[in-house]
Design a protein around this motif. Structure first.
Motif, mmCIF file in Angstrom:
data_model
loop_
_atom_site.group_PDB
_atom_site.id
_atom_site.type_symbol
_atom_site.label_atom_id
_atom_site.label_comp_id
_atom_site.label_asym_id
_atom_site.label_seq_id
_atom_site.Cartn_x
_atom_site.Cartn_y
_atom_site.Cartn_z
ATOM 1 N N TRP A 1 26.868 104.436 40.570
ATOM 2 C CA TRP A 1 26.788 103.868 41.917
ATOM 3 C C TRP A 1 28.071 104.042 42.720
ATOM 4 C CZ3 TRP A 1 23.803 98.593 41.020
ATOM 5 C CH2 TRP A 1 22.446 98.897 40.833
ATOM 6 N N LEU A 2 29.199 104.244 42.031
ATOM 7 C CA LEU A 2 30.450 104.340 42.794
ATOM 8 C C LEU A 2 30.763 105.750 43.254
ATOM 9 C CD1 LEU A 2 33.290 105.438 41.222
ATOM 10 C CD2 LEU A 2 32.826 103.430 39.862
ATOM 11 N N HIS B 1 27.496 101.385 36.906
ATOM 12 C CA HIS B 1 28.685 101.139 37.738
ATOM 13 C C HIS B 1 29.280 102.478 38.210
ATOM 14 C CE1 HIS B 1 32.720 99.539 38.639
ATOM 15 N NE2 HIS B 1 33.247 100.287 37.685
ATOM 16 N N TYR B 2 29.413 103.396 37.285
ATOM 17 C CA TYR B 2 30.002 104.706 37.595
ATOM 18 C C TYR B 2 29.068 105.504 38.505
ATOM 19 C CZ TYR B 2 32.907 108.839 36.545
ATOM 20 O OH TYR B 2 33.742 109.923 36.622
ATOM 21 N N PHE C 1 28.311 98.267 43.140
ATOM 22 C CA PHE C 1 28.879 98.823 41.907
ATOM 23 C C PHE C 1 29.939 97.897 41.321
ATOM 24 C CE2 PHE C 1 33.204 100.343 42.496
ATOM 25 C CZ PHE C 1 33.354 100.524 43.870
ATOM 26 N N ILE C 2 30.575 97.072 42.184
ATOM 27 C CA ILE C 2 31.584 96.129 41.697
ATOM 28 C C ILE C 2 30.878 95.032 40.874
ATOM 29 C CG2 ILE C 2 33.230 94.321 42.438
ATOM 30 C CD1 ILE C 2 34.505 96.943 42.894
ATOM 31 N N THR C 3 29.732 94.560 41.384
ATOM 32 C CA THR C 3 28.971 93.516 40.678
ATOM 33 C C THR C 3 28.547 94.007 39.289
ATOM 34 O OG1 THR C 3 28.050 93.140 42.867
ATOM 35 C CG2 THR C 3 27.144 91.810 41.085
ATOM 36 N N VAL C 4 28.046 95.237 39.223
ATOM 37 C CA VAL C 4 27.610 95.783 37.920
ATOM 38 C C VAL C 4 28.808 95.967 36.992
ATOM 39 C CG1 VAL C 4 26.224 97.564 36.799
ATOM 40 C CG2 VAL C 4 25.831 97.037 39.156
ATOM 41 N N GLY C 5 29.922 96.437 37.555
ATOM 42 C CA GLY C 5 31.129 96.629 36.742
ATOM 43 C C GLY C 5 31.609 95.295 36.202
ATOM 44 N N ALA D 1 25.481 98.959 31.843
ATOM 45 C CA ALA D 1 26.030 98.497 33.128
ATOM 46 C C ALA D 1 27.235 99.360 33.526
ATOM 47 C CB ALA D 1 26.418 97.025 33.034
#
Ligand code: HEM
Length: 220
Positions: A171-172, A168-169, A120-124, A164
């Motif tokens: 996935w986190l 991100h949200y 999720f960090i990568t997508v964010g 994205a």
């Protein structure tokens, strides 16, 4: 009138930051021992969540301008789009800064490990990077330099940034995915509108040529 609305919008857009600072510093800003107490047990998490939420909200508000001006017959709404987009970038910068500074203390090794471990960090990060060229080229000078068509094409990156951002949200969150799904639903409507507008002339052309072919067949 527009200038006044812009001023109100500008001040209104700073309210989430103001509230965050107010809660952070509390009623006794000179007493460092109380800093962060107003934000609960985990102030860094609270700051990350608030700035992340507002980034996404401003992205969606920016994307809502085009459908709103068409459907409500308010073309002048376009005058507020740039400000909303820049506020999305502003809150994204605060969100990212919270992560690299308050959360990771500029520890590059830890950040790289995080990117590898937590997708999720990568997508964010992708969502954030996509916003940079948009913020840089948001001025009238850049519109002139790039030309309207190319500028518009470049600014379609906001669609991918918002997608994205929602992923991100999604996935986190650990269990309750309702909030990211709500954001996702709003985004789907806003992007669906654009798809409809884009596809309509194609359908119209096809129906017209089909009825023309039918008319020609009847005439023969
Ligand atoms: C356009 C870019 C971005 C958007 C729209 C965005 C949005 C969000 C949202 C909505 C949340 C959850 C807020 C809540 O729980 O209420 C969040 C949390 C978070 N974001 Fe972002 N974000 C973006 C970029 C980034 C970047 C670049 C990083 C770091 C490299 C990052 C790291 C985090 C972290 C660490 C959390 C908290 C995760 C947790 O609770 O475990 N975000 N973000």
């Amino acid at each position: 009138m527009i200038r006044w609305i812009k001023l109100v919008l500008f001040i209104g857009s700073l309210i989430p930051l103001g509230l965050l600072l107010w809660k952070f510093f509390g009623a006794h800003p000179s007493d460092m021992s109380t800093w962060g107490a107003g934000l609960g047990a985990n102030p860094i998490e609270a700051i990350t969540h608030t700035t992340g939420d507002w980034t996404l909200r401003f992205l969606l508000a920016t994307l809502a301008i085009t459908p709103a001006r068409k459907l409500l017959h308010l073309p002048s709404l376009i005058k507020f789009r740039r400000m909303l987009g820049l506020f999305a970038f502003f809150y994204a910068c605060l969100h990212f800064t919270t992560y690299i500074w308050l959360d990771k203390f500029f520890n590059l090794h830890e950040m790289l490990a995080d990117v590898a471990k937590r997708k999720f960090i990568t997508v964010g990060f992708t969502a954030f990077v996509l916003l940079i060229p948009l913020a840089v080229t948001s001025t009238a000078g850049w519109i002139r330099r790039l030309g309207g068509k190319r500028w518009q094409a470049l600014h379609r990156l906001i669609y991918f940034s918002a997608i994205a951002g929602v992923i991100h949200y999604l996935w986190l969150v650990k269990a309750d995915i309702r909030k990211p799904l709500e954001y996702g639903a709003v985004l789907a409507v806003l992007l669906g509108y654009r798809l409809l507008v884009w596809i309509q002339p194609v359908i119209k052309r096809r129906t017209e040529s089909a009825s023309q072919r039918r008319a020609e067949a009847v005439a023969q």
